[in-house]
Scaffold this motif. Structure first.
Motif, PDB file in Angstrom:
ATOM      1  N   LYS A 112       0.837  -1.197   0.000  1.00 56.97           N
ATOM      2  CA  LYS A 112       0.000   0.000   0.000  1.00 56.97           C
ATOM      3  C   LYS A 112       0.876   1.253   0.000  1.00 56.97           C
ATOM      4  O   LYS A 112       1.990   1.250   0.506  1.00 56.97           O
ATOM      5  CB  LYS A 112      -0.942  -0.020   1.198  1.00 56.97           C
ATOM      6  N   SER A 113       0.332   2.318  -0.566  1.00 57.51           N
ATOM      7  CA  SER A 113       1.132   3.520  -0.811  1.00 57.51           C
ATOM      8  C   SER A 113       1.357   4.372   0.425  1.00 57.51           C
ATOM      9  O   SER A 113       2.381   5.055   0.523  1.00 57.51           O
ATOM     10  CB  SER A 113       0.440   4.397  -1.869  1.00 57.51           C
ATOM     11  N   ASN A 114       0.394   4.363   1.348  1.00 61.38           N
ATOM     12  CA  ASN A 114       0.393   5.332   2.433  1.00 61.38           C
ATOM     13  C   ASN A 114       0.543   4.664   3.793  1.00 61.38           C
ATOM     14  O   ASN A 114       0.333   3.460   3.946  1.00 61.38           O
ATOM     15  CB  ASN A 114      -0.910   6.144   2.414  1.00 61.38           C
ATOM     16  N   LEU A 115       0.869   5.484   4.773  1.00 67.89           N
ATOM     17  CA  LEU A 115       1.018   5.030   6.156  1.00 67.89           C
ATOM     18  C   LEU A 115       0.218   5.943   7.070  1.00 67.89           C
ATOM     19  O   LEU A 115       0.330   7.170   6.981  1.00 67.89           O
ATOM     20  CB  LEU A 115       2.495   5.065   6.569  1.00 67.89           C
ATOM     21  N   LEU A 116      -0.616   5.358   7.936  1.00 64.26           N
ATOM     22  CA  LEU A 116      -1.354   6.105   8.952  1.00 64.26           C
ATOM     23  C   LEU A 116      -0.881   5.640  10.320  1.00 64.26           C
ATOM     24  O   LEU A 116      -1.026   4.466  10.665  1.00 64.26           O
ATOM     25  CB  LEU A 116      -2.866   5.871   8.809  1.00 64.26           C
ATOM     26  N   VAL A 117      -0.265   6.554  11.071  1.00 64.62           N
ATOM     27  CA  VAL A 117       0.243   6.249  12.403  1.00 64.62           C
ATOM     28  C   VAL A 117      -0.631   6.954  13.432  1.00 64.62           C
ATOM     29  O   VAL A 117      -0.678   8.193  13.480  1.00 64.62           O
ATOM     30  CB  VAL A 117       1.702   6.715  12.575  1.00 64.62           C
ATOM     31  N   TYR A 118      -1.345   6.180  14.235  1.00 63.66           N
ATOM     32  CA  TYR A 118      -2.051   6.742  15.383  1.00 63.66           C
ATOM     33  C   TYR A 118      -1.061   6.835  16.539  1.00 63.66           C
ATOM     34  O   TYR A 118      -0.367   5.868  16.843  1.00 63.66           O
ATOM     35  CB  TYR A 118      -3.216   5.845  15.803  1.00 63.66           C
ATOM     36  N   LYS A 119      -0.981   7.987  17.190  1.00 58.93           N
ATOM     37  CA  LYS A 119      -0.077   8.156  18.340  1.00 58.93           C
ATOM     38  C   LYS A 119      -0.883   8.648  19.524  1.00 58.93           C
ATOM     39  O   LYS A 119      -1.436   9.747  19.510  1.00 58.93           O
ATOM     40  CB  LYS A 119       1.051   9.150  18.018  1.00 58.93           C
ATOM     41  N   ARG A 120      -0.944   7.831  20.556  1.00 56.15           N
ATOM     42  CA  ARG A 120      -1.636   8.200  21.789  1.00 56.15           C
ATOM     43  C   ARG A 120      -0.618   8.569  22.848  1.00 56.15           C
ATOM     44  O   ARG A 120       0.224   7.758  23.235  1.00 56.15           O
ATOM     45  CB  ARG A 120      -2.491   7.030  22.282  1.00 56.15           C
ATOM     46  N   ASN A 121      -0.679   9.830  23.343  1.00 53.34           N
ATOM     47  CA  ASN A 121       0.127  10.282  24.476  1.00 53.34           C
ATOM     48  C   ASN A 121      -0.607  10.107  25.793  1.00 53.34           C
ATOM     49  O   ASN A 121       0.021   9.990  26.847  1.00 53.34           O
ATOM     50  CB  ASN A 121       0.471  11.767  24.330  1.00 53.34           C
ATOM     51  N   GLU A 122      -1.908  10.138  25.753  1.00 54.34           N
ATOM     52  CA  GLU A 122      -2.747  10.121  26.949  1.00 54.34           C
ATOM     53  C   GLU A 122      -2.424   8.910  27.823  1.00 54.34           C
ATOM     54  O   GLU A 122      -2.411   7.773  27.361  1.00 54.34           O
ATOM     55  CB  GLU A 122      -4.221  10.081  26.533  1.00 54.34           C
ATOM     56  N   GLY A 123      -2.131   9.168  29.087  1.00 53.66           N
ATOM     57  CA  GLY A 123      -1.763   8.086  29.991  1.00 53.66           C
ATOM     58  C   GLY A 123      -0.284   7.800  30.030  1.00 53.66           C
ATOM     59  O   GLY A 123       0.176   7.025  30.859  1.00 53.66           O
ATOM     60  N   GLY A 124       0.480   8.410  29.113  1.00 51.74           N
ATOM     61  CA  GLY A 124       1.931   8.309  29.155  1.00 51.74           C
ATOM     62  C   GLY A 124       2.479   6.938  28.814  1.00 51.74           C
ATOM     63  O   GLY A 124       1.829   6.097  28.174  1.00 51.74           O
ATOM     64  N   SER A 125       3.696   6.697  29.278  1.00 55.40           N
ATOM     65  CA  SER A 125       4.455   5.502  28.905  1.00 55.40           C
ATOM     66  C   SER A 125       3.792   4.204  29.349  1.00 55.40           C
ATOM     67  O   SER A 125       3.981   3.160  28.718  1.00 55.40           O
ATOM     68  CB  SER A 125       5.864   5.578  29.490  1.00 55.40           C
ATOM     69  N   GLY A 126       3.034   4.255  30.428  1.00 57.48           N
ATOM     70  CA  GLY A 126       2.363   3.047  30.892  1.00 57.48           C
ATOM     71  C   GLY A 126       1.454   2.459  29.838  1.00 57.48           C
ATOM     72  O   GLY A 126       1.275   1.236  29.761  1.00 57.48           O
ATOM     73  N   LYS A 127       0.888   3.334  28.999  1.00 51.78           N
ATOM     74  CA  LYS A 127       0.033   2.859  27.910  1.00 51.78           C
ATOM     75  C   LYS A 127       0.842   2.292  26.751  1.00 51.78           C
ATOM     76  O   LYS A 127       0.279   1.721  25.822  1.00 51.78           O
ATOM     77  CB  LYS A 127      -0.873   3.999  27.421  1.00 51.78           C
ATOM     78  N   GLY A 128       2.158   2.470  26.817  1.00 50.77           N
ATOM     79  CA  GLY A 128       3.025   1.825  25.845  1.00 50.77           C
ATOM     80  C   GLY A 128       3.567   0.508  26.347  1.00 50.77           C
ATOM     81  O   GLY A 128       4.313  -0.172  25.634  1.00 50.77           O
ATOM     82  N   VAL A 129       3.191   0.151  27.589  1.00 52.38           N
ATOM     83  CA  VAL A 129       3.660  -1.090  28.205  1.00 52.38           C
ATOM     84  C   VAL A 129       2.492  -2.029  28.498  1.00 52.38           C
ATOM     85  O   VAL A 129       2.412  -3.136  27.964  1.00 52.38           O
ATOM     86  CB  VAL A 129       4.454  -0.803  29.501  1.00 52.38           C
ATOM     87  N   VAL A 130       1.558  -1.586  29.356  1.00 50.23           N
ATOM     88  CA  VAL A 130       0.527  -2.480  29.891  1.00 50.23           C
ATOM     89  C   VAL A 130      -0.344  -3.102  28.799  1.00 50.23           C
ATOM     90  O   VAL A 130      -0.485  -4.333  28.748  1.00 50.23           O
ATOM     91  CB  VAL A 130      -0.328  -1.738  30.945  1.00 50.23           C
ATOM     92  N   PRO A 131      -0.955  -2.321  27.881  1.00 51.23           N
ATOM     93  CA  PRO A 131      -1.819  -2.951  26.864  1.00 51.23           C
ATOM     94  C   PRO A 131      -1.041  -3.646  25.750  1.00 51.23           C
ATOM     95  O   PRO A 131      -1.647  -4.254  24.870  1.00 51.23           O
ATOM     96  CB  PRO A 131      -2.635  -1.773  26.318  1.00 51.23           C
TER      97      PRO A 131
END
Length: 596
Positions: A112-131
């Motif tokens: 595919k030609s395009n890239l869509l990156v969703y970036k969530r900051n809400e909740g901080g780094s813990g949301k990059g670990v726990v889920p």
């Protein structure tokens, strides 16, 4: 011979590669069906401190970037002006998309030609670990089926910026993160350290395995202690003699707000706090004690030990608050702390660096009486005491702690306490609690922030020196500045199994950890009046550090690391370790710290 001209899409189908396609939007300013059908979507949750690395890294436009130059469109949430939720759509940086400097490492399996990156900051780094470790769907900004039209504006950085309504109940999109980003290694985010919300399962993240999740080392990040501008001025008055142009009472003192063309914002005039003083301002009593018990909402660890600026002595006869000239003095001497909610990597790294929190069972914890919380997800309510409605709360024998959901919210907290008015998009508004807008609601505040913030001095807060060292990359590398950590990316091997999408994610991570990309980001967001700071690449065999203990700001690589050579698997980043000189060659006798 008759020439045959093929369309781009037909040519790509015949000869391989990604077809060239222009990103188009519907009447609601969201990607239309044709664009979405030609777009790979990934969800990235976690660190707000590194949000600038993500978005500026996507715009780099060189052959190290994954997005074609000039094609990145940014979406932000309306309520916070993008502090909590963002999304980015771009054309992939390939020859088929017409890029002059294509990234040839983008997997061939991505058609595919395009890239869509969703970036969530809400909740901080813990949301990059726990889920990620324990896969779970969480809310992201909805930029495809949002029931409310997004508004659009032009930008010098992005092809366009689009602002969209966001509410986790009505107009969000829910997804399991494709990968996560944390300011510190996952093991710091345990319920016991109060770095993970109550109810987190498992309460302590397990070590990565080949059948659960994997860690990819991220870049190093410089953090710092910030003070509201009027408090900065008071510290300058206390720490520089009246004969110095760094003293606000001196006629030679200049403070041209937001320009940096003055003495106030120079490195020589930066005030200083020691690590011990900072720890005392942020540390909590280990257990509630009388008469503090009535002011504490379980299960908070306890009130902080310093709660009035009069407790910071400038001499045997006076203190910081009383010695300050009138224009810099707030209406009340109460200590206000702009902090972060549970799960924040900014908060977690501070605990590691100043309180040993998360590194030993007997460590101190940070004050937890949150008087303003901009976060309402399950598990956070236990860390929120109440929202003050008048100044009576300031009579409590503890500092007033404001817990914000992102670095942008924390900046709003600092900015608005310094002015006593609502300056920014968001929900802080100190005048609603501390009097009429203006001087009556002004308070001195101290907080914690990453060094990619406020380089343009647009907010009413300033970084300070710690233990006499300015928070620059030069001082990180030479071992003088203590407050930096190494970030990590995480992905679940079941959520993201081997294949083209996993390889694309790893290529995105590789781009964000490349020294030239990091330099591009620092130039945009980390160039301060006191020197260059922000993000720095971790040393490895691909990107070795300079041998003499200095840093090349055009491709910054740290000499020091929290990893153990060779820095993979069980030996990867552990921010509880003291950083050591990291060499990819044990026989290298030239590598060392530069004395100066």
């Amino acid at each position: 011979m008759k020439k045959i001209l093929l369309g781009a899409a037909v040519s790509a189908a015949l000869f391989g590669g990604v077809a060239q396609a222009t990103i188009t939007f519907n009447a609601n300013n969201m990607p239309d069906a044709v664009t979405l059908n030609d777009t790979t979507i990934v969800y990235l949750s976690g660190s707000s401190a590194l949000s600038d690395l993500i978005e500026r890294g996507l715009t780099v436009g060189s052959n190290e970037g994954v997005c074609k130059a000039g094609t990145v469109h940014k979406f932000v949430d309306l309520g916070t002006g993008g502090s909590n939720q963002q999304a980015y759509i771009c054309e992939l940086n390939t020859a088929a998309n017409g890029s002059a400097t294509p990234d040839t490492a983008i997997p061939a399996g991505i058609t595919k030609s395009n890239l869509l990156v969703y970036k969530r900051n809400e909740g901080g780094s813990g949301k990059g670990v726990v889920p990620v470790v324990n896969p779970a769907q969480i809310a992201f900004l909805n930029v495809t089926t949002n029931p409310t039209a997004c508004t659009t504006a032009t930008s010098t950085t992005f092809a366009s910026i689009k602002t969209c309504d966001y509410n986790s109940s009505t107009n969000a999109t829910f997804a399991t993160p494709t990968f996560g980003l944390s300011d510190v290694n996952p093991q710091i985010f345990s319920v016991g350290t109060e770095n993970a919300p109550v109810g987190t399962t498992p309460p302590l993240p397990p070590s990565p395995t080949s059948s659960t999740y994997q860690i990819v080392p991220g870049p190093g990040v410089a953090f710092g202690v910030i003070v509201s501008t009027k408090l900065r001025n008071a510290l300058q008055q206390a720490q520089f003699p009246t004969a110095s142009n760094c003293n606000p009472s001196n006629a030679g003192y200049t403070d041209v707000a937001g320009t940096g063309v003055d003495t106030a914002d120079s490195v020589n005039c930066m005030p200083n706090l020691s690590s011990d003083q900072i720890a005392d301002l942020f540390a909590a009593y280990p257990t509630p004690v009388s008469p503090l018990k009535a002011n504490i909402s379980a299960p908070a660890a306890g009130a902080g030990k310093i709660h009035q600026w009069t407790q910071l002595k400038t001499s045997a006869l006076t203190n910081l608050f009383d010695q300050t000239i009138a224009k810099n003095k707030p209406a009340n001497a109460k200590v206000h702390i702009c902090s972060r909610t549970v799960g924040s990597g900014t908060k977690a790294q501070f605990g590691v660096k100043f309180l040993n929190n998360g590194c030993s069972s007997g460590s101190s914890k940070m004050v937890q009486n949150f008087d303003h919380s901009a976060y309402a997800e399950p598990g956070q309510a236990n860390y929120k005491a109440f929202n003050p409605i008048n100044t009576t709360v300031e009579s409590a024998l503890r500092p007033i702690v404001h817990a914000m959901a992102s670095g942008g919210g924390l900046a709003e907290c600092m900015d608005e306490l310094d002015s006593g008015a609502a300056n920014s998009a968001g929900s802080f508004a100190p005048a609603s609690a501390y009097g009429a807008p203006g001087a009556t609601a002004v308070r001195w505040a101290i907080g914690i922030q990453s060094l990619d913030k406020n380089a343009d001095l647009s907010k009413n807060y300033r970084f300070i020196k710690i233990d006499g060292a300015a928070p620059t990359l030069k001082n990180v590398v030479n071992g003088k500045y203590p407050d930096w950590v190494e970030s990590t990316f995480q992905y679940n091997v079941n959520t993201l199994p081997s294949g083209a999408l996993k390889n694309l994610v790893l290529e995105i991570v590789s781009s964000f950890t490349t020294p030239s990309v990091i330099s591009f980001v620092n130039t945009k967001t980390g160039t301060h009046t006191f020197g260059t700071s922000g993000v720095i690449a971790v040393p490895n065999s691909t990107h070795p550090a300079l041998v003499n203990g200095t840093v090349d700001l055009a491709k910054p690589v740290n000499l020091l690391s929290h990893a153990v050579f060779p820095g993979t698997g069980a030996q990867a980043t552990n921010n509880c370790r003291n950083p050591l000189i990291y060499s990819n060659n044990p026989n290298n006798n030239n590598q060392g710290l530069q004395l100066n």
